[in-house]
Design an enzyme around this catalytic site. Sequence first.
Site, short mmCIF file in Angstrom:
data_model
loop_
_atom_site.label_atom_id
_atom_site.label_comp_id
_atom_site.label_asym_id
_atom_site.label_seq_id
_atom_site.Cartn_x
_atom_site.Cartn_y
_atom_site.Cartn_z
N CYS A 119 -23.58 1.90 48.42
CA CYS A 119 -23.71 0.71 49.27
C CYS A 119 -24.29 1.18 50.58
O CYS A 119 -24.24 2.37 50.90
CB CYS A 119 -22.34 0.05 49.48
N LYS A 194 -16.56 -8.75 43.64
CA LYS A 194 -16.14 -8.28 44.96
C LYS A 194 -16.14 -9.48 45.90
O LYS A 194 -17.19 -10.08 46.16
CB LYS A 194 -17.12 -7.22 45.46
N LYS A 247 -12.15 -6.69 43.04
CA LYS A 247 -11.75 -6.20 44.36
C LYS A 247 -11.67 -7.33 45.35
O LYS A 247 -12.61 -8.11 45.39
CB LYS A 247 -12.79 -5.18 44.81
N SER A 273 -7.86 -1.38 51.34
CA SER A 273 -7.26 -0.86 52.58
C SER A 273 -6.21 -1.80 53.19
O SER A 273 -5.14 -1.36 53.57
CB SER A 273 -8.36 -0.56 53.59
N TYR A 312 -5.21 3.98 47.61
CA TYR A 312 -4.93 5.00 48.63
C TYR A 312 -3.53 5.57 48.44
O TYR A 312 -3.18 6.58 49.04
CB TYR A 312 -5.09 4.40 50.04
C1 PBG Z 1 -18.64 -1.46 50.88
C2 PBG Z 1 -17.19 -1.32 50.58
C3 PBG Z 1 -16.13 -1.89 51.28
C4 PBG Z 1 -14.95 -1.46 50.64
C5 PBG Z 1 -15.34 -0.64 49.60
N1 PBG Z 1 -16.74 -0.59 49.57
C6 PBG Z 1 -16.09 -2.68 52.52
C7 PBG Z 1 -16.75 -3.99 52.66
O1 PBG Z 1 -17.28 -4.61 51.75
O2 PBG Z 1 -16.71 -4.42 53.80
C8 PBG Z 1 -13.57 -1.83 51.06
C9 PBG Z 1 -12.49 -0.99 50.49
C10 PBG Z 1 -11.18 -1.16 51.18
O3 PBG Z 1 -10.97 -2.09 51.98
O4 PBG Z 1 -10.31 -0.34 50.91
N2 PBG Z 1 -19.30 -0.23 50.84
#
Ligand code: PBG
Length: 322
Positions: A119, A194, A247, A273, A312
């Site tokens: 990404c 996502k 996700k 997260s 995590y």
């Molecule tokens: C984008 C990406 C994100 C997460 C994983 N890959 C962030 C987003 O879309 O803003 C989030 C993972 C998490 O919150 O633990 N590269």
Amino acid sequence: MGFPAERPRRLRRSASLRRLVAETRLSIDSLVYPLFVHEALEPQPIPSMPGQQRWPVSGVVEEVRRAKQLGISAVILFGVPAQKDELGSQAYDPDGVVQRAVRAIKHHLPDVIVFADTCLDEYTSHGHCGVLKDGEVDNDATLEVLIRTALSQATAGADFVAPSDMMDGRVGAIRAALEESGFSGTGILAYSAKYASSFYGPFREAADSSPEFGDRRGYQMDFRNAREALREGTLDVQEGADILMVKPALAYLDIVRLFREHFSVPIAAYNVSGEYSMLKAAAARGWIDEEATMVEVVGSIARAGADIILTYHALELAQALA
Ligand code: PBG
């Protein structure tokens, strides 16, 4: 039949009986440990994610070794580059931080499965997941940069690339490019469903990847939609995805279940997260029992139908399960 002949409590009478009849078994084998890698030489704790760090390339190898000793054999890497630019060029630099980390891990621990997040948001100065044209993320122009990124990750030795950008057609474009370049064995973990979610807040602090303007709703999914997730998953399977991911996980367990029922490829779920930090924050205040809550939360993701869980909590969970 019915009560009194039927007494469901009979099967709950002891811990060993409950284990015997458990419908879901949470296993270390299903865990993937997400790791942030940065250019600095020392580990740096992430304040909003207690227990997590940004690792230097050398330190990340040690952390993966520690995970492996606990029985975890898969990791996913996120890069925090020292410099960002309009195109996110550090994402596809052969000496980018993720490429170096992949090489180092595969050199020292060749049987650990390495997923590379594919990404651009961690690498672009504006923080969006693609190339901008007239203030908007241009889908097809972004595909070219994602292909370059995926190829450089595969060249570094990643077992899987994991596109998390939500551009249309990216799985097919990356699959075709991998085949053409001789990487037929490199897999694709597609972030198929996502969602544009508030639960990514701590990650964006960790990766310094908040969008400079606007938000990601023009490409990530609307939380109100489930049928649309099936369309995304169907496209990704047709385009060659090996694993489909949902996700976040917790507010989307219905989507995990839906994917389990509709698709025969392995299903992954990302315990993101914000889900991690919520639990940590409540536990730090003594409001919940940290270990029991963690096992329940991750266990619920497995029960919903996920074969693979990115979390995590991986290390703590491996200790709790041992
Ligand atoms: C984008 C990406 C994100 C997460 C994983 N890959 C962030 C987003 O879309 O803003 C989030 C993972 C998490 O919150 O633990 N590269």
